[in-house]
Design an enzyme around this catalytic site. Sequence first.
Site, PDB file in Angstrom:
ATOM      1  N   ARG A  16      35.459  36.533  45.241  1.00 27.33           N
ATOM      2  CA  ARG A  16      35.462  35.608  46.378  1.00 27.33           C
ATOM      3  C   ARG A  16      34.026  35.306  46.776  1.00 27.33           C
ATOM      4  NH1 ARG A  16      40.455  38.305  48.014  1.00 27.33           N
ATOM      5  NH2 ARG A  16      42.038  36.959  47.086  1.00 27.33           N
ATOM      6  N   CYS A  80      48.845  27.438  35.719  1.00 27.56           N
ATOM      7  CA  CYS A  80      48.067  28.573  35.215  1.00 27.56           C
ATOM      8  C   CYS A  80      47.624  28.405  33.774  1.00 27.56           C
ATOM      9  CB  CYS A  80      48.869  29.875  35.357  1.00 27.56           C
ATOM     10  SG  CYS A  80      49.431  30.153  37.040  1.00 27.56           S
TER      11      CYS A  80
END
Lengths: 385, 141
Positions: A16, A80
């Site tokens: 992140r 995905c």
Amino acid sequence: MRQVMVVGVGIHKFGRFPGKSAKEMGRDAAIMALKDAGMEWKEMQAVFCGNTRAGVAAGNMMGALLGDTGVPIVTVDNACATAGSAFRLAYQSVAYGIYDKCLAVGFEKMPRGFIAPTPGVEDDDLLRFKLWGIPNPGYWAIRCRRHMTDYGTTAEQLGKISVKNHKNGVDNPYAMYQKEISLEEIMNSRLVCDPLRLLMMCAPDEGAAAAVLSTTKIARSHTTKPVTVVASEITSHVHAGSFELPDGSRRSVPMFPHPLTAAVAKKAYEASGLGPKDLNLVELQDTSSFGEIEYAEALGLCKLGEGGRLIDEGISERKGKLPISVSGGLLSKGEPIGASGLGQIFEVVTQLRGDAGPRQVANAKVGLAHTMGGAGNCSVVILKK
Amino acid sequence: MAEKEAVPIHDGLFKWPAGEAQLICSKCTGCGELSFPKKAYCTNPGCPKGDVQDTVLGKRGKLYSYMIMHYAPPPPFDKIHVNVPYGLGLVDFPEGIMVLGILTTAQEADLRIGREMEVILDKLCTNEEGKEVITYKFKPV
């Protein structure tokens, strides 16, 4: 049809990164791949960008950070299997003589938590959120429970896969989680979608990865360690439904093996002339520990129902007969959707070059990368030293 | 159903005559494939071409698999219902189709793969207009 090689790979750590945009991560990964290939951005003849969430023409936005060369840029969204699809487009462009040098780059910033429906979009997918509130792991959990009944797969096997992948992740500087987790901690983690627990599931996160593809001749003049693409296949939903018995009654088709993975793996093995026995390492869609079990079976790495045996017998460990998720898998890396498949390709290429350091699989010659996406998208890439 | 006007969670999924829930599928006259939710056309590539018609599933099927939601679901369901944990089950109907639905129980002891389940009508919540939002659920027989 020409032989295609991966001449350079790059990656932006998965994790992140508040304040850093997906396109900036894509740029970083692209620059690393180009440098690895000994090429410049302006040499790229086409660019295929995997991204699902950064907005319209995200690939163009990323390309603008590298320079306005006028290169054809296409943004790819296949859930995905996005990165695997971007890679496939680059591959087929070179294979069929359209271009000699292509870049495939995936980049993504996923929000935390369950993947939610796209706001303001009334698509088919919204219905499942409206009727049942079922997130993606809910479907895996339903499949997992059935697999446990049909084949005796256990919760402990799920736990051990998570232990293995997190342990492998310790040696991957590009993985989000680089910490060992004990079996006890995993088995005591909160149930999310029973029987799947929190520490048996991967986190959607952020990251980018890239690969430069070229002809064999160009690759050999740029690197001493080119890697051949022997298969790059994608598939969409194959009809299953039900079948008719001789008495005219109908039966639903059984759940296993996972039909899309089996279908695209078959295409990839046929295209490459290789089979599961030829593989030295596999990166697959371990969005949950159960994914590693059922996709291993559907990829033909073991018999149907025996996916749990791979972890029980140490076969899928890094030093085992067929290492799975030596990168740490999605369990350690997380899943930035548009980048994931290229992250796997980065790992396989690095392994085949012998550059994986502590993660290195001995004598790695052939590796497979598999991603499985929503709306029925599945990709398999097979790379050979 | 009750005194309040009932509104289905989504149109076209089920009928509810006299408090019973009947799941509406589409069936192809060409290949016999069923779809739930119903489709306007057949998506079986091997179909010899036929018409798609509405049909209603029987009341019972067998539990093919299930899961229990322990985390709050993503929107919009989080606003519609349900306290966690709740169960979701895949029921295999003898007509040759599997249907996903909310279960009336989240107790492991009540749920066994292969168990006979029946389709029932149940209230999900009351909406902003004060109407009862109803849906189909699966209940162990």
